[in-house]
Write a protein that holds these residues in place. Structure first.
Motif, PDB file in Angstrom:
ATOM      1  N   PHE A  37       0.868  -1.169   0.000  1.00 46.00           N
ATOM      2  CA  PHE A  37       0.000   0.000   0.000  1.00 46.00           C
ATOM      3  C   PHE A  37       0.912   1.228   0.000  1.00 46.00           C
ATOM      4  N   ARG A  38       0.336   2.376  -0.273  1.00 53.63           N
ATOM      5  CA  ARG A  38       1.121   3.604  -0.201  1.00 53.63           C
ATOM      6  C   ARG A  38       0.238   4.753   0.283  1.00 53.63           C
ATOM      7  N   GLN A  39       0.890   5.725   0.863  1.00 47.88           N
ATOM      8  CA  GLN A  39       0.184   6.911   1.331  1.00 47.88           C
ATOM      9  C   GLN A  39       1.004   8.138   1.011  1.00 47.88           C
ATOM     10  N   ALA A  40       0.431   8.997   0.185  1.00 42.75           N
ATOM     11  CA  ALA A  40       1.069  10.256  -0.161  1.00 42.75           C
ATOM     12  C   ALA A  40       0.631  11.326   0.839  1.00 42.75           C
ATOM     13  N   PRO A  41       1.419  12.387   0.978  1.00 35.90           N
ATOM     14  CA  PRO A  41       1.060  13.450   1.929  1.00 35.90           C
ATOM     15  C   PRO A  41      -0.322  14.011   1.642  1.00 35.90           C
ATOM     16  N   GLY A  42      -1.144  14.097   2.674  1.00 37.44           N
ATOM     17  CA  GLY A  42      -2.472  14.664   2.530  1.00 37.44           C
ATOM     18  C   GLY A  42      -3.499  13.755   1.891  1.00 37.44           C
ATOM     19  N   LYS A  43      -3.112  12.519   1.604  1.00 37.08           N
ATOM     20  CA  LYS A  43      -4.040  11.567   0.958  1.00 37.08           C
ATOM     21  C   LYS A  43      -4.218  10.334   1.829  1.00 37.08           C
ATOM     22  N   GLU A  44      -5.271   9.580   1.526  1.00 36.44           N
ATOM     23  CA  GLU A  44      -5.509   8.335   2.244  1.00 36.44           C
ATOM     24  C   GLU A  44      -4.586   7.237   1.709  1.00 36.44           C
ATOM     25  N   ARG A  45      -4.363   6.253   2.563  1.00 35.26           N
ATOM     26  CA  ARG A  45      -3.558   5.115   2.130  1.00 35.26           C
ATOM     27  C   ARG A  45      -4.320   4.355   1.045  1.00 35.26           C
ATOM     28  N   GLU A  46      -3.587   3.924   0.012  1.00 36.50           N
ATOM     29  CA  GLU A  46      -4.230   3.242  -1.107  1.00 36.50           C
ATOM     30  C   GLU A  46      -3.512   1.938  -1.434  1.00 36.50           C
ATOM     31  N   PHE A  47      -4.280   1.016  -1.968  1.00 37.85           N
ATOM     32  CA  PHE A  47      -3.759  -0.278  -2.387  1.00 37.85           C
ATOM     33  C   PHE A  47      -2.881  -0.113  -3.621  1.00 37.85           C
ATOM     34  N   VAL A  48      -1.777  -0.849  -3.667  1.00 34.67           N
ATOM     35  CA  VAL A  48      -0.880  -0.828  -4.821  1.00 34.67           C
ATOM     36  C   VAL A  48      -0.874  -2.195  -5.520  1.00 34.67           C
ATOM     37  N   ALA A  49      -0.566  -3.256  -4.768  1.00 32.19           N
ATOM     38  CA  ALA A  49      -0.467  -4.593  -5.362  1.00 32.19           C
ATOM     39  C   ALA A  49      -0.579  -5.641  -4.268  1.00 32.19           C
ATOM     40  N   ARG A  50      -1.020  -6.860  -4.653  1.00 30.41           N
ATOM     41  CA  ARG A  50      -1.038  -7.969  -3.700  1.00 30.41           C
ATOM     42  C   ARG A  50      -0.707  -9.263  -4.409  1.00 30.41           C
ATOM     43  N   ILE A  51      -0.300 -10.231  -3.609  1.00 37.17           N
ATOM     44  CA  ILE A  51       0.103 -11.526  -4.154  1.00 37.17           C
ATOM     45  C   ILE A  51      -0.378 -12.616  -3.214  1.00 37.17           C
ATOM     46  N   THR A  52      -0.811 -13.730  -3.790  1.00 39.49           N
ATOM     47  CA  THR A  52      -1.310 -14.845  -2.988  1.00 39.49           C
ATOM     48  C   THR A  52      -0.163 -15.539  -2.249  1.00 39.49           C
TER      49      THR A  52
END
Length: 119
Positions: A37-52
Motif C-alpha cells: 500500500f502507499r500513502q502520499a502526503p495529505g491523501k488516504e492510504r491506497e492499495f498498490v499490489a497484492r500476491i497470494t
C-alpha cells in the motif's frame, strides 16, 4: 505475531526504477497474502499490489499496472515490489502488509519506506 520490515526506498528521478523489499518474521509466511500500500502526503492510504500465499496470483491498482511487479520468495520470507518508469505521483510512504484472507483487511503492517520521485 508477524513482524514486517520494509527497505529499498529512496529519492530517484522520474522514469527511474526502484525495488522495495519486505522481510517477514514470526509467522508462517506462506499462510499470508502479501500486499503493498502507499500513502502520499495529505491523501488516504491506497492499495498498490497484492500476491497470494503461493505466489500464483497477483493483483494491481490501475495506476501501477504495467509498471510495477509484485513477487515473493517464500524461501526467504520476503516480498518485493519492482517499480519501473516511476512518476512524481508515485511519491509516497510505501507499506508492506500481510493478510490472512486475500483481499481482506491486513492483519499486520510494516513501518513503511519512503519513495520520492523528482520530475
Amino acid at each position: 505475531q508477524v513482524h514486517l520490515v520494509e527497505s529499498g526506498g529512496g529519492l530517484v528521478q522520474a522514469v527511474a526504477s526502484l525495488r522495495l523489499s519486505c522481510a517477514a518474521s514470526g509467522g508462517t509466511f506462506t499462510s499470508y497474502a502479501m500486499a503493498w500500500f502507499r500513502q502520499a502526503p495529505g491523501k488516504e492510504r491506497e492499495f498498490v499490489a497484492r500476491i497470494t500465499g503461493n505466489g500464483g496470483g497477483t493483483y494491481y491498482a490501475d495506476s501501477v499496472k504495467g509498471r510495477f511487479t509484485i513477487a515473493r520468495d517464500n524461501g526467504k520470507n520476503t516480498v518485493y515490489l519492482q517499480m519501473n518508469s516511476l512518476k512524481p505521483e508515485d511519491t509516497a510512504l510505501y507499506y508492506c502488509a500481510a493478510s490472512v484472507r486475500l483481499g481482506g483487511t491486513p492483519n499486520y503492517w510494516g513501518q513503511g519506506t519512503q519513495v520520492t520521485v523528482s520530475s
